[in-house]
Design a protein around this motif. Sequence first.
Motif, PDB file in Angstrom:
ATOM      1  N   ILE A   1       0.877  -1.175   0.000  1.00 46.76           N
ATOM      2  CA  ILE A   1       0.000   0.000   0.000  1.00 46.76           C
ATOM      3  C   ILE A   1       0.910   1.219   0.000  1.00 46.76           C
ATOM      4  N   CYS A   2       0.546   2.240  -0.756  1.00 47.95           N
ATOM      5  CA  CYS A   2       1.427   3.408  -0.861  1.00 47.95           C
ATOM      6  C   CYS A   2       1.604   4.086   0.498  1.00 47.95           C
ATOM      7  N   HIS A   3       2.819   4.509   0.751  1.00 50.30           N
ATOM      8  CA  HIS A   3       3.178   5.082   2.051  1.00 50.30           C
ATOM      9  C   HIS A   3       2.429   6.376   2.350  1.00 50.30           C
ATOM     10  N   ASP A   4       1.985   7.070   1.284  1.00 54.77           N
ATOM     11  CA  ASP A   4       1.304   8.350   1.476  1.00 54.77           C
ATOM     12  C   ASP A   4      -0.192   8.246   1.199  1.00 54.77           C
ATOM     13  N   ASP A   5      -0.760   7.086   1.506  1.00 54.94           N
ATOM     14  CA  ASP A   5      -2.193   6.876   1.308  1.00 54.94           C
ATOM     15  C   ASP A   5      -2.972   7.978   2.034  1.00 54.94           C
ATOM     16  N   PRO A   6      -3.874   8.671   1.323  1.00 58.37           N
ATOM     17  CA  PRO A   6      -4.595   9.788   1.944  1.00 58.37           C
ATOM     18  C   PRO A   6      -5.534   9.356   3.068  1.00 58.37           C
ATOM     19  N   ASP A   7      -6.047   8.131   3.025  1.00 55.59           N
ATOM     20  CA  ASP A   7      -6.935   7.681   4.095  1.00 55.59           C
ATOM     21  C   ASP A   7      -6.169   7.388   5.389  1.00 55.59           C
ATOM     22  N   LEU A   8      -4.916   7.022   5.280  1.00 51.40           N
ATOM     23  CA  LEU A   8      -4.106   6.762   6.472  1.00 51.40           C
ATOM     24  C   LEU A   8      -3.444   8.038   6.984  1.00 51.40           C
ATOM     25  N   ALA A   9      -3.003   8.912   6.073  1.00 53.98           N
ATOM     26  CA  ALA A   9      -2.389  10.207   6.424  1.00 53.98           C
ATOM     27  C   ALA A   9      -1.275  10.060   7.465  1.00 53.98           C
ATOM     28  N   ILE A  10      -0.347   9.171   7.187  1.00 56.79           N
ATOM     29  CA  ILE A  10       0.785   8.960   8.097  1.00 56.79           C
ATOM     30  C   ILE A  10       1.757  10.136   7.942  1.00 56.79           C
ATOM     31  N   PRO A  11       2.109  10.804   9.037  1.00 56.59           N
ATOM     32  CA  PRO A  11       3.015  11.958   8.960  1.00 56.59           C
ATOM     33  C   PRO A  11       4.493  11.529   9.003  1.00 56.59           C
ATOM     34  N   TRP A  12       5.026  11.127   7.871  1.00 58.58           N
ATOM     35  CA  TRP A  12       6.428  10.703   7.833  1.00 58.58           C
ATOM     36  C   TRP A  12       7.301  11.868   8.287  1.00 58.58           C
ATOM     37  N   PRO A  13       8.249  11.620   9.177  1.00 65.16           N
ATOM     38  CA  PRO A  13       9.010  12.725   9.778  1.00 65.16           C
ATOM     39  C   PRO A  13       9.996  13.416   8.839  1.00 65.16           C
ATOM     40  N   LEU A  14      10.473  12.712   7.813  1.00 67.41           N
ATOM     41  CA  LEU A  14      11.461  13.273   6.890  1.00 67.41           C
ATOM     42  C   LEU A  14      10.931  13.218   5.462  1.00 67.41           C
ATOM     43  N   PRO A  15      11.468  14.058   4.591  1.00 67.73           N
ATOM     44  CA  PRO A  15      11.135  13.878   3.169  1.00 67.73           C
ATOM     45  C   PRO A  15      11.607  12.487   2.722  1.00 67.73           C
ATOM     46  N   VAL A  16      10.825  11.849   1.875  1.00 68.17           N
ATOM     47  CA  VAL A  16      11.180  10.513   1.378  1.00 68.17           C
ATOM     48  C   VAL A  16      12.322  10.668   0.378  1.00 68.17           C
ATOM     49  N   THR A  17      13.419   9.956   0.600  1.00 69.37           N
ATOM     50  CA  THR A  17      14.584  10.059  -0.287  1.00 69.37           C
ATOM     51  C   THR A  17      14.581   8.995  -1.368  1.00 69.37           C
ATOM     52  N   VAL A  18      14.356   7.744  -0.995  1.00 64.04           N
ATOM     53  CA  VAL A  18      14.439   6.629  -1.938  1.00 64.04           C
ATOM     54  C   VAL A  18      13.377   5.603  -1.555  1.00 64.04           C
TER      55      VAL A  18
END
Length: 187
Positions: free
Chosen positions: A145-162
């Motif tokens: 499942i995509c890490h930035d799924d809008p229904d989950l809205a997980i606040p990743w602490p850093l910009p995604v690099t790779v």
Amino acid sequence: MDFSTTPIPGLLEFTTTPYRDDRGFFSRTFEADTARAAGLEPEAFVEDSLSRSLGGVVRGIHVRTGRGEGKLVRCSHGRVFDVVVDLRPTSPTYLTWLSFILDGDVQNSIYVPPGCGHAFQALTPLADTSYRIDRRHDPSENLTICHDDPDLAIPWPLPVTVQSAGDRDARTLAELPQDLGRILAAP
């Protein structure tokens, strides 16, 4: 070594107190008796794996369909922002997620129960993440499942690099209703 439960049924956190001296530290990372007290069968784990990630890397959100897989996860070096998403359709916490900081200096770990998605982001320049898994890997049961799924809205602490190609091409929960129905389905 101690364990604690979480609001997501079956998701456990294990903590230990590393012994520190002028050489560094020593830490017990697994105890069969503590695992049994937490309701896990130590003999059920059949694979150990290790991933090394550069800072900002996101791996996941991965889940196994069918019977799923349980896994013990810890960051053996560095630090990661670790996320577990309950994807079990009949669970009272369905689509709830929790995050943990897994830290190589603290040596805490989590048990991710079958049917839950798992992802993490490396918070340090290098992070080694160890997995103890209770089923042999079967790529035909992988679901991402995509890490930035809008229904989950997980606040990743850093910009995604790779990310891997599979993680970059992952779909949203809204695009996966039939696939989600295969989670914890009879084999």
